[in-house]
Design a protein around this motif. Structure first.
Motif, PDB file in Angstrom:
ATOM      1  N   GLU A 132       0.827  -1.216   0.000  1.00 55.12           N
ATOM      2  CA  GLU A 132       0.000   0.000   0.000  1.00 55.12           C
ATOM      3  C   GLU A 132       0.859   1.262   0.000  1.00 55.12           C
ATOM      4  N   LYS A 133       1.947   1.255   0.748  1.00 52.43           N
ATOM      5  CA  LYS A 133       2.842   2.419   0.771  1.00 52.43           C
ATOM      6  C   LYS A 133       3.545   2.584  -0.572  1.00 52.43           C
ATOM      7  N   GLY A 134       3.899   1.466  -1.200  1.00 53.10           N
ATOM      8  CA  GLY A 134       4.492   1.551  -2.530  1.00 53.10           C
ATOM      9  C   GLY A 134       3.544   2.175  -3.533  1.00 53.10           C
ATOM     10  N   VAL A 135       2.292   1.752  -3.501  1.00 54.17           N
ATOM     11  CA  VAL A 135       1.298   2.302  -4.427  1.00 54.17           C
ATOM     12  C   VAL A 135       1.029   3.772  -4.115  1.00 54.17           C
ATOM     13  N   TRP A 136       0.995   4.128  -2.843  1.00 56.45           N
ATOM     14  CA  TRP A 136       0.823   5.548  -2.484  1.00 56.45           C
ATOM     15  C   TRP A 136       1.938   6.380  -3.122  1.00 56.45           C
ATOM     16  N   MET A 137       3.164   5.869  -3.050  1.00 56.95           N
ATOM     17  CA  MET A 137       4.293   6.605  -3.619  1.00 56.95           C
ATOM     18  C   MET A 137       4.132   6.763  -5.127  1.00 56.95           C
ATOM     19  N   MET A 138       3.675   5.717  -5.797  1.00 54.04           N
ATOM     20  CA  MET A 138       3.468   5.791  -7.241  1.00 54.04           C
ATOM     21  C   MET A 138       2.365   6.790  -7.593  1.00 54.04           C
ATOM     22  N   GLU A 139       1.284   6.756  -6.843  1.00 54.12           N
ATOM     23  CA  GLU A 139       0.157   7.648  -7.137  1.00 54.12           C
ATOM     24  C   GLU A 139       0.494   9.102  -6.823  1.00 54.12           C
ATOM     25  N   GLN A 140       1.351   9.294  -5.830  1.00 60.41           N
ATOM     26  CA  GLN A 140       1.728  10.659  -5.439  1.00 60.41           C
ATOM     27  C   GLN A 140       2.758  11.265  -6.382  1.00 60.41           C
ATOM     28  N   THR A 141       3.564  10.430  -6.992  1.00 65.54           N
ATOM     29  CA  THR A 141       4.651  10.942  -7.834  1.00 65.54           C
ATOM     30  C   THR A 141       4.278  10.948  -9.318  1.00 65.54           C
ATOM     31  N   GLN A 142       3.761   9.825  -9.807  1.00 66.41           N
ATOM     32  CA  GLN A 142       3.374   9.697 -11.220  1.00 66.41           C
ATOM     33  C   GLN A 142       4.487  10.218 -12.148  1.00 66.41           C
ATOM     34  N   HIS A 143       5.689   9.769 -11.875  1.00 68.40           N
ATOM     35  CA  HIS A 143       6.854  10.187 -12.657  1.00 68.40           C
ATOM     36  C   HIS A 143       7.234   9.051 -13.599  1.00 68.40           C
ATOM     37  N   PRO A 144       7.437   9.307 -14.879  1.00 65.85           N
ATOM     38  CA  PRO A 144       7.747   8.221 -15.821  1.00 65.85           C
ATOM     39  C   PRO A 144       9.064   7.509 -15.528  1.00 65.85           C
ATOM     40  N   ASN A 145       9.936   8.126 -14.745  1.00 63.66           N
ATOM     41  CA  ASN A 145      11.236   7.514 -14.425  1.00 63.66           C
ATOM     42  C   ASN A 145      11.258   6.928 -13.018  1.00 63.66           C
ATOM     43  N   LEU A 146      10.073   6.702 -12.446  1.00 64.61           N
ATOM     44  CA  LEU A 146       9.992   6.125 -11.103  1.00 64.61           C
ATOM     45  C   LEU A 146       8.967   5.003 -11.085  1.00 64.61           C
ATOM     46  N   LYS A 147       9.430   3.804 -10.734  1.00 67.02           N
ATOM     47  CA  LYS A 147       8.577   2.619 -10.671  1.00 67.02           C
ATOM     48  C   LYS A 147       8.839   1.891  -9.351  1.00 67.02           C
ATOM     49  N   LEU A 148       8.295   0.689  -9.230  1.00 65.16           N
ATOM     50  CA  LEU A 148       8.530  -0.145  -8.061  1.00 65.16           C
ATOM     51  C   LEU A 148       9.362  -1.368  -8.430  1.00 65.16           C
ATOM     52  N   ASP A 149      10.151  -1.825  -7.473  1.00 60.82           N
ATOM     53  CA  ASP A 149      10.788  -3.133  -7.531  1.00 60.82           C
ATOM     54  C   ASP A 149       9.907  -4.064  -6.707  1.00 60.82           C
ATOM     55  N   LEU A 150       9.249  -5.003  -7.368  1.00 61.40           N
ATOM     56  CA  LEU A 150       8.356  -5.929  -6.673  1.00 61.40           C
ATOM     57  C   LEU A 150       9.209  -7.017  -6.029  1.00 61.40           C
ATOM     58  N   ASP A 151       9.703  -6.721  -4.836  1.00 63.02           N
ATOM     59  CA  ASP A 151      10.440  -7.708  -4.045  1.00 63.02           C
ATOM     60  C   ASP A 151       9.459  -8.303  -3.055  1.00 63.02           C
ATOM     61  N   ILE A 152       8.907  -9.444  -3.410  1.00 61.37           N
ATOM     62  CA  ILE A 152       7.788 -10.010  -2.658  1.00 61.37           C
ATOM     63  C   ILE A 152       8.165 -10.372  -1.233  1.00 61.37           C
ATOM     64  N   SER A 153       9.435 -10.683  -0.992  1.00 62.56           N
ATOM     65  CA  SER A 153       9.842 -11.142   0.333  1.00 62.56           C
ATOM     66  C   SER A 153       9.564 -10.096   1.404  1.00 62.56           C
ATOM     67  N   HIS A 154       9.829  -8.837   1.101  1.00 59.98           N
ATOM     68  CA  HIS A 154       9.656  -7.799   2.115  1.00 59.98           C
ATOM     69  C   HIS A 154       8.188  -7.641   2.503  1.00 59.98           C
ATOM     70  N   PHE A 155       7.306  -7.726   1.524  1.00 62.33           N
ATOM     71  CA  PHE A 155       5.879  -7.628   1.818  1.00 62.33           C
ATOM     72  C   PHE A 155       5.411  -8.817   2.655  1.00 62.33           C
ATOM     73  N   VAL A 156       5.804 -10.027   2.254  1.00 65.09           N
ATOM     74  CA  VAL A 156       5.339 -11.230   2.936  1.00 65.09           C
ATOM     75  C   VAL A 156       5.890 -11.301   4.359  1.00 65.09           C
ATOM     76  N   VAL A 157       7.171 -10.970   4.525  1.00 60.20           N
ATOM     77  CA  VAL A 157       7.774 -11.001   5.855  1.00 60.20           C
ATOM     78  C   VAL A 157       7.045 -10.065   6.816  1.00 60.20           C
ATOM     79  N   GLU A 158       6.523  -8.951   6.277  1.00 60.16           N
ATOM     80  CA  GLU A 158       5.817  -7.994   7.120  1.00 60.16           C
ATOM     81  C   GLU A 158       4.319  -8.302   7.244  1.00 60.16           C
ATOM     82  N   GLY A 159       3.891  -9.451   6.710  1.00 63.35           N
ATOM     83  CA  GLY A 159       2.527  -9.894   6.949  1.00 63.35           C
ATOM     84  C   GLY A 159       1.527  -9.616   5.846  1.00 63.35           C
ATOM     85  N   SER A 160       1.958  -9.039   4.730  1.00 61.54           N
ATOM     86  CA  SER A 160       1.039  -8.802   3.620  1.00 61.54           C
ATOM     87  C   SER A 160       0.831 -10.102   2.839  1.00 61.54           C
ATOM     88  N   ASP A 161      -0.384 -10.306   2.371  1.00 61.82           N
ATOM     89  CA  ASP A 161      -0.686 -11.484   1.568  1.00 61.82           C
ATOM     90  C   ASP A 161       0.060 -11.413   0.238  1.00 61.82           C
TER      91      ASP A 161
END
Length: 278
Positions: free
Chosen positions: A158-187
């Motif tokens: 959710e914080k990653g998506v907030w950052m994307m929606e707040q910036t909307q910069h063509p040179n800024l994306k996310l690295d989908l590193d699933i381990s960090h989300f899962v370790v912190e309890g996200s499905d």
């Protein structure tokens, strides 16, 4: 086969960069990530322009697409350190360009860095720091991919998506590193579904939180359902992005760590998973 597999020299700090690239190819990986973080022998502070160009040539000769870069930029560096951070970032951007030889995007991944403020009071500062970095990246035709990190305040999809929606910069994306989300309890599937449209690269390791402390392990050695992860990626149209296995520093600094053994273990786990869903 739907997925190509990648590996990072982040896991090979103790190996010469040229030998590390050969090892990654020899194990069977199709994609390559070069670590340019401080303290690695492939950091631009220790690895000169000629060496960078030669490493790019070796990568191309071995049949890799242009490498992506693991840069670890202190994006939110305070004013007193900001000029030094920007100078080092410029060197990393120039290195990324030297390593690039095809028409794929020039990709660099980083966390917000150790100077990032607490999320609730400082998320606008983090946003503005990434916007500034992205403007700089645009001058080099580089795309920055933000990696969330377990154990920090930037740790949920959710914080990653907030950052994307707040910036909307063509040179800024996310690295989908699933381990960090899962370790912190996200499905896992929820995390992929939420971040997929904003993601430019994919990483996987594994781990859990024990007594509040993050303990990482190799993909295939923990609880993440790797075939399920790849199925979720496929459902979101991400099967054309390489899946990069990552080894945490907490593992690679252990006395009994085997650089080649870890690379082979990760490859076998990911290869088995992609075969299971093909």
């Amino acid at each position: 086969m739907a997925f190509t597999l990648g590996y990072s020299t982040y896991a090979l700090k103790m190996v010469d960069p040229f030998e590390a690239v050969r090892l990654i190819k020899d194990v069977g990986y199709d994609a390559l990530e070069i670590c340019a973080a401080d303290g690695w022998s492939s950091s631009p502070l220790a690895f000169n322009a000629t060496q960078q160009t030669d490493l790019g040539k070796l990568s191309q000769d071995l049949g890799f697409e242009s490498p992506i870069m693991f840069a670890l930029i202190d994006v939110c560096a305070p004013q007193s350190d900001r000029m030094a951070m920007l100078e080092l970032t410029k060197k990393k951007f120039e290195m990324a360009q030297r390593l690039h030889y095809d028409d794929s995007p020039i990709l660099i991944t980083t966390t917000p860095g150790h100077s990032a403020p607490p999320w609730e009071s400082g998320k606008e500062q983090i946003r503005d720091s990434f916007l500034s970095l992205s403007d700089m990246a645009a001058e080099y035709d580089i795309v920055i991919a933000i990696e969330a990190h377990a154990g920090t305040d930037f740790e949920t999809p959710e914080k990653g998506v907030w950052m994307m929606e707040q910036t909307q910069h063509p040179n800024l994306k996310l690295d989908l590193d699933i381990s960090h989300f899962v370790v912190e309890g996200s499905d896992m599937v929820h995390s992929v579904n939420l971040t997929a449209e904003h993601s430019a690269m994919i990483h996987i390791k594994d781990g859990e939180k024990i007594d509040g402390q993050v303990q990482f392990c190799l993909p295939g050695d923990g609880g993440i359902d790797i075939p399920g992860f790849m199925t979720a990626l496929q459902a979101n149209g991400l099967e054309n992005l390489p899946v990069f296995a990552e080894v945490s520093v907490m593992q690679s600094r252990e006395a009994d760590y085997s650089p080649r053994g870890a690379a082979e273990f990760c490859y076998n786990a990911l290869d088995s998973a992609r075969n299971a869903i093909s």
